[in-house]
Design an enzyme around this catalytic site. Structure first.
Site, PDB file in Angstrom:
ATOM      1  N   TYR A  39      17.657  12.362  13.055  1.00 23.36           N
ATOM      2  CA  TYR A  39      18.872  11.938  13.640  1.00 23.36           C
ATOM      3  C   TYR A  39      19.866  13.095  13.189  1.00 23.36           C
ATOM      4  O   TYR A  39      20.523  13.719  14.161  1.00 23.36           O
ATOM      5  CB  TYR A  39      19.174  10.676  13.407  1.00 23.36           C
ATOM      6  CG  TYR A  39      20.648  10.216  14.275  1.00 23.36           C
ATOM      7  CD1 TYR A  39      20.442   9.862  15.580  1.00 23.36           C
ATOM      8  CD2 TYR A  39      21.860  10.066  13.766  1.00 23.36           C
ATOM      9  CE1 TYR A  39      21.603   9.359  16.160  1.00 23.36           C
ATOM     10  CE2 TYR A  39      23.149   9.834  14.260  1.00 23.36           C
ATOM     11  CZ  TYR A  39      22.724   9.324  15.749  1.00 23.36           C
ATOM     12  OH  TYR A  39      23.923   8.767  16.577  1.00 23.36           O
ATOM     13  N   ALA A  82      23.110  10.128  26.000  1.00 24.43           N
ATOM     14  CA  ALA A  82      21.946   9.457  25.575  1.00 24.43           C
ATOM     15  C   ALA A  82      21.415   9.850  24.139  1.00 24.43           C
ATOM     16  O   ALA A  82      21.294  10.973  23.915  1.00 24.43           O
ATOM     17  CB  ALA A  82      20.909   9.690  26.707  1.00 24.43           C
TER      18      ALA A  82
HETATM   19  P1  NAP Z   1      22.931   2.352  22.331  1.00 30.14           P
HETATM   20  O1  NAP Z   1      24.034   1.338  22.633  1.00 30.14           O
HETATM   21  O2  NAP Z   1      21.578   2.215  21.894  1.00 30.14           O
HETATM   22  O3  NAP Z   1      22.837   3.269  23.785  1.00 30.14           O
HETATM   23  C1  NAP Z   1      21.850   4.471  23.905  1.00 30.14           C
HETATM   24  C2  NAP Z   1      21.877   4.934  25.250  1.00 30.14           C
HETATM   25  O4  NAP Z   1      21.224   6.061  25.375  1.00 30.14           O
HETATM   26  C3  NAP Z   1      21.305   3.717  26.197  1.00 30.14           C
HETATM   27  O5  NAP Z   1      22.152   3.764  27.448  1.00 30.14           O
HETATM   28  C4  NAP Z   1      19.978   4.442  26.492  1.00 30.14           C
HETATM   29  O6  NAP Z   1      19.242   3.971  27.565  1.00 30.14           O
HETATM   30  C5  NAP Z   1      20.276   5.892  26.383  1.00 30.14           C
HETATM   31  N1  NAP Z   1      18.934   6.681  26.179  1.00 30.14           N
HETATM   32  C6  NAP Z   1      18.289   6.438  25.098  1.00 30.14           C
HETATM   33  N2  NAP Z   1      16.920   7.265  25.178  1.00 30.14           N
HETATM   34  C7  NAP Z   1      17.073   7.762  26.423  1.00 30.14           C
HETATM   35  C8  NAP Z   1      16.315   8.798  27.010  1.00 30.14           C
HETATM   36  N3  NAP Z   1      15.438   9.197  26.691  1.00 30.14           N
HETATM   37  N4  NAP Z   1      16.632   9.029  28.634  1.00 30.14           N
HETATM   38  C9  NAP Z   1      17.890   8.423  29.078  1.00 30.14           C
HETATM   39  N5  NAP Z   1      18.648   7.606  28.390  1.00 30.14           N
HETATM   40  C10 NAP Z   1      18.202   7.427  26.948  1.00 30.14           C
HETATM   41  O7  NAP Z   1      23.816   3.613  21.665  1.00 30.14           O
HETATM   42  P2  NAP Z   1      25.249   3.905  21.365  1.00 30.14           P
HETATM   43  O8  NAP Z   1      25.619   3.689  20.099  1.00 30.14           O
HETATM   44  O9  NAP Z   1      25.821   3.964  22.745  1.00 30.14           O
HETATM   45  O10 NAP Z   1      24.983   5.525  21.197  1.00 30.14           O
HETATM   46  C11 NAP Z   1      25.427   6.523  22.332  1.00 30.14           C
HETATM   47  C12 NAP Z   1      25.593   7.837  21.615  1.00 30.14           C
HETATM   48  O11 NAP Z   1      26.486   7.933  20.671  1.00 30.14           O
HETATM   49  C13 NAP Z   1      24.160   8.264  21.328  1.00 30.14           C
HETATM   50  O12 NAP Z   1      24.164   9.717  21.293  1.00 30.14           O
HETATM   51  C14 NAP Z   1      24.592   8.305  19.810  1.00 30.14           C
HETATM   52  O13 NAP Z   1      23.647   8.968  18.860  1.00 30.14           O
HETATM   53  C15 NAP Z   1      26.028   8.278  19.344  1.00 30.14           C
HETATM   54  N6  NAP Z   1      26.372   8.045  18.373  1.00 30.14           N
HETATM   55  C16 NAP Z   1      26.434   6.470  18.136  1.00 30.14           C
HETATM   56  C17 NAP Z   1      27.080   6.031  17.140  1.00 30.14           C
HETATM   57  C18 NAP Z   1      27.226   4.611  16.801  1.00 30.14           C
HETATM   58  O14 NAP Z   1      27.556   4.230  15.589  1.00 30.14           O
HETATM   59  N7  NAP Z   1      27.005   3.677  17.758  1.00 30.14           N
HETATM   60  C19 NAP Z   1      27.797   7.016  16.000  1.00 30.14           C
HETATM   61  C20 NAP Z   1      27.718   8.227  16.336  1.00 30.14           C
HETATM   62  C21 NAP Z   1      27.214   8.836  17.562  1.00 30.14           C
HETATM   63  P3  NAP Z   1      18.338   2.634  27.680  1.00 30.14           P
HETATM   64  O15 NAP Z   1      19.049   1.472  27.966  1.00 30.14           O
HETATM   65  O16 NAP Z   1      17.480   2.874  28.698  1.00 30.14           O
HETATM   66  O17 NAP Z   1      17.852   2.713  26.385  1.00 30.14           O
END
Ligand code: NAP
Length: 240
Positions: free
Chosen positions: A147, A83
């Site tokens: 971040y 998350a």
């Molecule tokens: P995303 O599509 O925005 O999904 C984020 C997820 O985190 C959602 O399931 C969201 O739940 C959950 N979340 C956020 N705040 C939360 C909380 N307080 N409690 C419980 N769940 C929470 O983002 P993503 O790209 O899949 O990112 C997943 C992870 O990968 C994150 O840690 C992000 O920082 C990391 N990441 C992403 C990228 C990228 O380019 N996309 C790159 C590097 C790292 P809701 O649906 O309820 O909001």
């Protein structure tokens, strides 16, 4: 597809309803794991995995998640702390609320998730933790002071936990994704996306499944049994 030794292992994924977390949930189910995931509003309609409504910033809720998973599926073998949120802004405009929200979710959320689970892993002398960090935590990024700090913190947490947990047969690793196609990166303006893609040697953003496989590998008691305290870069050579 049953060859990573994850069959019937109980794994908890935070934020498993969409994006990278959903891809991890779906793959782990295909690999035969017993998967539970947290969500805050909309569950993941595409999976039969156990969805639990919970916010990672709430320690009591996360303690309840751990006991629900153990009660319904059995002892937790694996945790994927996925998350995460962004609240980007250049430093002079970065408000304290945006600082706090990102640190609370991305860093303290990992603590809240692991706190009720790690002691039990130690007792059973088995377990694997994977944290989803970021390229931003490794090299910094414009507009992401909060971040990047949270994601660098996650790496420090995992490296320290790996040192403590090794004597109990428990492993802790991180993946550091580059730019991945999810809602999180959808907001990036097209012009800036083009500039970023031009910097990536593989010339594209990654796909959520391309993070899910390395996570499954790091969870695996067969494939990665001698890997702990590691940060696996999954970024198309964007940062080597
Ligand atoms: P995303 O599509 O925005 O999904 C984020 C997820 O985190 C959602 O399931 C969201 O739940 C959950 N979340 C956020 N705040 C939360 C909380 N307080 N409690 C419980 N769940 C929470 O983002 P993503 O790209 O899949 O990112 C997943 C992870 O990968 C994150 O840690 C992000 O920082 C990391 N990441 C992403 C990228 C990228 O380019 N996309 C790159 C590097 C790292 P809701 O649906 O309820 O909001």
């Amino acid at each position: 597809m049953k060859y990573l030794g994850l069959e019937d292992k109980v794994v908890l994924v935070t934020g498993g309803n969409r994006g990278i977390g959903a891809a991890i949930v779906n793959l782990l189910c295909q690999l035969g794991a017993q998967v539970a995931y947290t969500y805050r509003k909309d569950a993941n309609a595409e999976t039969t995995a156990l969805g639990i409504l919970a916010d990672v910033t709430d320690p009591a809720a996360m303690a309840e998640v751990a006991s629900k998973v153990e009660h319904k599926l059995g002892p937790i073998y694996g945790v994927v702390a996925n998350a995460g949120i962004t609240r980007d802004n250049l430093f002079p405009k970065l408000g304290i609320d945006d600082w706090d929200a990102v640190i609370e979710t991305n860093l303290k959320g990992i603590y809240n998730t692991l706190k009720p689970i790690i002691p039990k892993m130690y007792e059973r002398r088995e377990g694997s933790v994977v944290c989803v960090s970021s390229i931003s935590g490794e090299r910094g990024n414009l507009g992401q002071v909060n971040y990047a700090a949270s994601k660098a913190g996650a790496i420090g947490l995992i490296k320290s936990l790996a040192l403590e947990a090794a004597r109990y047969g428990v492993r802790a690793n991180a993946v550091a994704p580059g730019f991945i196609e999810t809602d999180m990166t959808q907001a990036i303006p097209e012009k800036i996306k083009e500039k970023i893609v031009a910097e990536i040697p593989l010339r594209r953003f990654g796909k959520p499944q391309e993070i899910a496989w390395p996570v499954a590998y790091l969870l695996s008691p067969i494939a990665s049994s001698y890997i702990t305290g590691a940060v696996l870069k999954v970024n198309g050579a964007h940062h080597t």
